[in-house]
Scaffold this motif. Structure first.
Motif: not given
Length: 220
Positions: A1-30
């Motif tokens: 599982m990759s440890r992922v930084l999401v670059v951008g904390g606006g609305n798109q960032g929220r959507q990306v974090i939600d998408a990542i959370s639906t699978r076990d491929e990545h973990q958002v660490v910040g």
């Protein structure tokens, strides 16, 4: 599982974090966003710094991958390429919602964002940093160059070609075998029946060019 930084904390960032959370491929660490205070919660992930601090932040949280979560195509592309330059050891990860559908023989470039209900058809090729919004789709044998975006509910038929950093607005449709140039914007609800050139804005049913457009000009 990759440890992922999401670059951008606006609305798109929220959507990306939600998408990542639906699978076990990545973990958002910040999240990296210079406009938000350190420790601010973005969809359950803390802001750990700004983009300018990326290498140090990645080391501090043990990140080995990143996703650029910015809706504007030109800005997303510029930032993705800057991150690759300053942090070449980080993997450019994709955020693919569990409810997205990707054909087995489709090719999806690094850094793509595929939100819930998006579909990539057989034989299609999607470039780096492409964004497919909620319930958008491309049918068979389409080619989307780097940093293209389809807004929610936008659709293309088969064998469509879309140039770099072009955006299709909410509910726009493109018939089969049409080519749309680079840095072009197709307005919400438009129906594209004929080819469109580079660097224009087109609206209407059928879509007609309304004006020229400068690459990088805001469209949202």
């Amino acid at each position: 599982m990759s440890r992922v930084l999401v670059v951008g904390g606006g609305n798109q960032g929220r959507q990306v974090i939600d998408a990542i959370s639906t699978r076990d491929e990545h973990q958002v660490v910040g999240v990296l966003d210079g406009n938000l205070a350190l420790g601010t919660d973005v969809a359950g992930a803390p802001v750990v710094g700004s983009t300018a601090e990326l290498p140090a932040c990645a080391e501090a949280v043990g990140a080995d991958a990143f996703v650029v979560a910015i809706g504007d195509n030109a800005a997303r592309g510029d930032l993705l390429e800057r991150v690759v330059a300053v942090a070449p050891t980080l993997q450019c990860a994709s955020a693919v919602h569990a409810a997205a559908v990707v054909a087995r023989d489709a090719v999806v470039g690094a850094g793509a964002i595929l939100l819930a209900g998006s579909v990539i058809g057989n034989g299609s090729v999607v470039g780096r940093g492409v964004l497919l919004g909620t319930a958008s789709s491309i049918d068979h044998d389409c080619v989307l160059d780097d940093y293209v975006s389809l807004a929610p509910g936008a659709h293309t038929a088969g064998t469509v070609r879309i140039g770099r950093a072009t955006a299709l607005g909410v509910g726009a449709s493109v018939i089969h075998q049409v080519t749309i140039g680079a840095d072009t914007v197709v307005g919400a609800g438009a129906v594209v029946l004929d080819d469109l050139p580079d660097r224009v804005v087109a609206h209407g049913v059928p879509a007609r060019v309304s004006r020229a457009r400068t690459p990088g000009e805001r469209y949202l």
